[in-house]
Structures are given as C-alpha cells and as structure tokens.
Design an enzyme around this catalytic site. Sequence first.
Site: not given
Ligand code: GRF
Length: 200
Positions: A18, A98, A113, A115
């Site tokens: 991400n 958290l 965030n 999710h």
């Molecule tokens: C993602 O699926 C996000 O939604 C969750 O943790 C994962 C992180 O993936 N909170 P990356 O490290 O961004 O590949």
Amino acid sequence: MNDALPRLGILGSGSGSNCQSIMDAIDAGTLKAEVAIVLSDNPDAYILERARQRGIPAQVIDCRGFKSKFPEESQKEVADALLAHGVDLVCLAGFMRLVRHPLLDAFPARIINIHPALLPAFPGLEAWAQAVRAGATESGCTVHYVDDGMDTGPILGQARVPVLPDDTPESLHARIQIEEHKLYPAMIVKALENIRPIPA
Ligand code: GRF
C-alpha cells in the site's frame, strides 16, 4: 497547509504494497503530496526498504520489546518524529499495533488507516480470513479515520469485491489488495482536501 506539497507520514509493519501504491500515485501525479517519512515497528519490514530505495527517511520504532503493545513512550517518539518531518497526514498501511494517545492527540483527525474488509464488518486481524470463515459473499476494503477504537473511526471510502465459492483467505486477500492499491491513494486525496492549516 501552504503552497508546499502536503507531507505524508506512513506507518507499516510488513511488505508495504500500500505504501508503494501511494508512492506510485505520487509519481503518476494523481496524488499531489510527498512522503516525508516511513516508520515501522518491524526492523525487517520491506516497507522500510521501499522508502530507502526512494531516499525517504525510514525509521524503526522501538517498542521496548513488546510483541503487540504500542507503549506510550514509543507513541510519543513516533509523534515527535512525524512532527519533526512536518507531516500533515499520517497513513497507517498494514501497521499492526493499535494507535492510542499520545499519538492520536498529536494528529487529531489526521490519522487514517486501510482495513481489508467492509467495515463495520470484520474489524480486527486477518479480516479476509474472517470473511471466508463467515461465508460472506462480498467483502472489500475501507479507508477510515483512526480513533481510539479498533477499526471504528469515520469512514472515508470503501471498495467492494466478491467472495468466490472456492476462495481461500489468501485468494480473497489478493483480490482485496488490488482494490486497496486504488482506493488508498484516492482517499488520501480526499483526506487532504479536509485538512486545514495547522495553527502556528
Ligand atoms: C493490507 O491488506 C491492509 O489492508 C492491512 O494490512 C495489509 C498490509 O499490506 N491493514 P501491505 O503491507 O500494504 O502490503
């Protein structure tokens, strides 16, 4: 914010795909911002390497040996680092602890965030596995503001994906991640539009 580009601080614990999608959106010009600093509670997390490869400051968070707790002193250090780097918006990207006070206090309504489920469904860990186990026919991802609950803050946006009959947790997560990588940069644009100058 003045005329300078808004500055993002990214926190993650893992691969950072991400984070990569955020940097790619910046390169593509669809997200007018810059990544000021990336922090991780996991010294081996690839997210740190992604930052280093771009010359972005990459910092390890010292969680004092706690496995999942985010000690108050550590949160204070993170807040100080983010403020020192002039961060306007904090983006959690796969960050596994958290966030509480004092970090929340340092960035009121400025921490978001991503999710991997359609909140309020399936908060908490491995939401993709929860969806498969529950026999859901649809899931997706949510970008939301962070408050002091677990995955409870106001929602900025969501993207939906089907859950197929033969899905495994892994195949569903992969499908969700494709959407995450589009949704997160777009919702950062939206969050930045909501930000007003920080009083001096
Ligand atoms: C993602 O699926 C996000 O939604 C969750 O943790 C994962 C992180 O993936 N909170 P990356 O490290 O961004 O590949």
